[in-house]
Design a protein around this motif. Structure first.
Motif, PDB file in Angstrom:
ATOM      1  N   SER A 245      -0.243 -38.826  55.879  1.00 18.52           N
ATOM      2  CA  SER A 245      -1.211 -39.785  55.757  1.00 18.52           C
ATOM      3  C   SER A 245      -2.495 -38.942  55.106  1.00 18.52           C
ATOM      4  O   SER A 245      -3.340 -39.779  54.592  1.00 18.52           O
ATOM      5  N   ASP A 246      -2.622 -37.959  55.616  1.00 18.89           N
ATOM      6  CA  ASP A 246      -3.836 -37.174  55.062  1.00 18.89           C
ATOM      7  C   ASP A 246      -3.755 -37.216  53.571  1.00 18.89           C
ATOM      8  O   ASP A 246      -4.628 -37.368  52.978  1.00 18.89           O
ATOM      9  N   GLN A 247      -2.590 -36.996  53.186  1.00 17.54           N
ATOM     10  CA  GLN A 247      -2.513 -36.639  51.633  1.00 17.54           C
ATOM     11  C   GLN A 247      -2.568 -38.096  51.135  1.00 17.54           C
ATOM     12  O   GLN A 247      -3.273 -38.377  49.933  1.00 17.54           O
ATOM     13  N   ALA A 248      -1.970 -39.217  51.724  1.00 19.10           N
ATOM     14  CA  ALA A 248      -2.120 -40.515  50.966  1.00 19.10           C
ATOM     15  C   ALA A 248      -3.398 -40.952  50.914  1.00 19.10           C
ATOM     16  O   ALA A 248      -4.026 -41.691  50.225  1.00 19.10           O
ATOM     17  N   ILE A 255     -10.773 -39.848  52.142  1.00 17.71           N
ATOM     18  CA  ILE A 255     -10.353 -39.880  53.653  1.00 17.71           C
ATOM     19  C   ILE A 255     -11.151 -40.639  54.587  1.00 17.71           C
ATOM     20  O   ILE A 255     -10.811 -41.288  55.497  1.00 17.71           O
ATOM     21  N   GLY A 256     -12.408 -41.066  54.107  1.00 14.39           N
ATOM     22  CA  GLY A 256     -13.407 -41.970  54.625  1.00 14.39           C
ATOM     23  C   GLY A 256     -13.292 -43.258  54.782  1.00 14.39           C
ATOM     24  O   GLY A 256     -14.005 -44.116  55.092  1.00 14.39           O
ATOM     25  N   PRO A 273     -10.446 -44.463  62.576  1.00 12.01           N
ATOM     26  CA  PRO A 273     -10.244 -43.977  61.285  1.00 12.01           C
ATOM     27  C   PRO A 273      -9.173 -42.630  61.503  1.00 12.01           C
ATOM     28  O   PRO A 273      -9.253 -41.884  62.328  1.00 12.01           O
ATOM     29  N   ILE A 274      -8.649 -42.448  59.976  1.00 13.28           N
ATOM     30  CA  ILE A 274      -7.560 -41.178  60.182  1.00 13.28           C
ATOM     31  C   ILE A 274      -8.463 -40.116  59.972  1.00 13.28           C
ATOM     32  O   ILE A 274      -7.800 -38.954  60.184  1.00 13.28           O
ATOM     33  N   HIS A 275      -9.813 -40.091  59.379  1.00 15.80           N
ATOM     34  CA  HIS A 275     -10.313 -38.888  59.484  1.00 15.80           C
ATOM     35  C   HIS A 275     -10.682 -38.079  60.731  1.00 15.80           C
ATOM     36  O   HIS A 275     -10.707 -38.740  61.850  1.00 15.80           O
ATOM     37  N   LEU A 290     -16.876 -46.712  56.585  1.00 15.11           N
ATOM     38  CA  LEU A 290     -15.946 -47.701  56.257  1.00 15.11           C
ATOM     39  C   LEU A 290     -14.547 -47.428  56.827  1.00 15.11           C
ATOM     40  O   LEU A 290     -13.736 -48.673  57.428  1.00 15.11           O
ATOM     41  N   ALA A 291     -14.012 -46.464  57.077  1.00 13.96           N
ATOM     42  CA  ALA A 291     -12.651 -46.192  57.893  1.00 13.96           C
ATOM     43  C   ALA A 291     -12.606 -47.074  59.120  1.00 13.96           C
ATOM     44  O   ALA A 291     -11.668 -47.402  59.688  1.00 13.96           O
ATOM     45  N   THR A 292     -14.001 -46.862  59.810  1.00 16.64           N
ATOM     46  CA  THR A 292     -14.014 -47.333  61.291  1.00 16.64           C
ATOM     47  C   THR A 292     -14.291 -48.868  61.281  1.00 16.64           C
ATOM     48  O   THR A 292     -13.849 -49.526  62.217  1.00 16.64           O
ATOM     49  N   ILE A 293     -15.200 -49.195  60.285  1.00 19.13           N
ATOM     50  CA  ILE A 293     -15.463 -50.606  60.227  1.00 19.13           C
ATOM     51  C   ILE A 293     -13.942 -51.293  59.858  1.00 19.13           C
ATOM     52  O   ILE A 293     -13.671 -52.296  60.305  1.00 19.13           O
TER      53      ILE A 293
END
Ligand code: IPM
Ligand code: MG
Length: 347
Positions: A245-248, A255-256, A273-275, A290-293
């Motif tokens: 998932s980090d790679q994707a 990642i953000g 978020p995945i980060h 944005l990942a958190t939003i």
């Protein structure tokens, strides 16, 4: 409905603050919030990364919005006191076994992808990662061998029930999308993976409409950068899912950008978020919120049954990107707050 906000460490508080502003702007009826300490922040204040007060909020709430945990200051603590134990402990204590990690590329970000734009724009997948088992939760320790050498060990295992329940989530997720499920394992080497594959094949009998394929994890890592467009839904174990998932995410721009949902059997969920906590840029306003939003949008959709405001958030993020909003990870110079403002301006 009670939403728990667990900002955590590093950039966690900054990105959670922006998600909260977005949720407030939607003015949704009946939502209340309670904040809790997790990770290094909780260790420093309460002596434990997941204090009982926090666990209590987690048990009472309908959904959790989680920032990130991880703090260099805590890297030398005994493992059970390290910040990461907060997220691992919540996943286990609440039975959050199904981790959904969608990876799609906003077309405006094709240039931010580590891949060539024509390859990157094909990405539209969900990684379904098992979260309660595998080498993460097996017996682990340090021992001394007969000849006096130090030896670390972590036992990898899955039982068939654990595999079956995540298999079902994988098949259901595929059914709601393009109907293709790729199970990723290492069955050429690992017994754990052989059982995984056998149970995937057995469970497939209940989902004859879904096309099931299998891929070894090393090949999957290669295929993800060669031709990510071939994947619809990937289902995999805890460790392989962490890595893939980090790679994707990098294939999908940054990642953000990527949100995630961790669900139990009743749609209660933790959204994050995945980060990670990115301590190197913490407090500088450089983090992409944005990942958190987008995680907040997933929360509204999956745990609070509010699909319309979830759509509105996702559309506002797309619009903000279209308008040129970019934090440093996306090649721009906006601050965390300015990115939040850009989303709010569209809403
Ligand atoms: C993730 C993270 C966590 C994990 C860490 C922080 C324990 O990398 O959510 O992917 O390994 O699961
Ligand atoms: Mg990870």
């Amino acid at each position: 409905m009670l939403i728990a906000l667990f900002p955590g460490d590093g950039i966690g508080p900054e990105v959670i603050a922006e998600a909260r502003r977005v949720l407030d702007a939607l003015d949704l009826p009946g939502l209340t919030y309670e904040e809790g300490l997790v990770g290094g922040a909780a260790y420093k204040a309460k002596g434990h990364p997941l204090p009982p007060e926090t666990l209590d909020i987690a048990e009472r709430c309908n959904a959790i919005l989680f920032g990130a945990v991880g703090d260099f200051d805590c890297d030398n603590l005994e493992r059970h006191l390290r910040p990461e134990q907060a997220i691992l402990g919540l996943r286990k204590a609440l039975g959050l076994f199904a981790n959904l990690r969608p990876a799609t590329l906003f077309k405006e970000l094709a240039d931010a992808s580590a891949l060539r734009p024509e390859v990157a724009t094909q990405i539209d997948m969900v990684i379904v990662r098992e979260l309660n088992g595998d080498v993460y939760f097996g017996e682990k320790g340090m021992r001394t061998t007969a000849d006096g050498k130090r030896e670390g060990y972590d036992v990898m295992s899955y039982n068939e029930d654990e595999v079956r329940r995540i298999a079902r989530v994988g098949f259901e997720t595929a059914r709601a999308r393009k109907g293709r499920l790729c199970s990723v394992d290492k069955a050429n080497v690992l017994e754990t993976s052989q059982l995984w594959r056998d149970v995937m094949i057995e469970t497939h009998k209940d989902y004859p409409d879904i096309e099931l394929s299998h891929m070894y994890v090393d090949n999957a890592a290669m295929q993800l950068v060669r031709n990510p467009g071939q994947f619809d839904v990937i289902v995999t174990g805890n460790l392989f899912g962490d890595i893939l998932s980090d790679q994707a995410s990098m294939c999908a721009g940054s990642i953000g950008m990527l949100p995630s949902a961790s669900l139990d059997t009743n749609q209660k969920g933790l959204y994050e978020p995945i980060h990670g906590s990115a301590p190197d840029i913490a407090g500088q306003g450089k983090a992409n919120p944005l990942a958190t939003i987008l995680s907040a949008a997933m929360m509204l959709r999956y745990s609070l049954n509010m699909p319309e405001p979830a759509d509105r958030i996702e559309a506002a993020v797309a619009k903000a990107l279209e308008g040129g909003a970019r934090t440093p990870d996306l090649g721009g110079s906006m601050t965390t707050q300015q990115m939040g403002d850009a989303v709010l301006a569209v809403l």
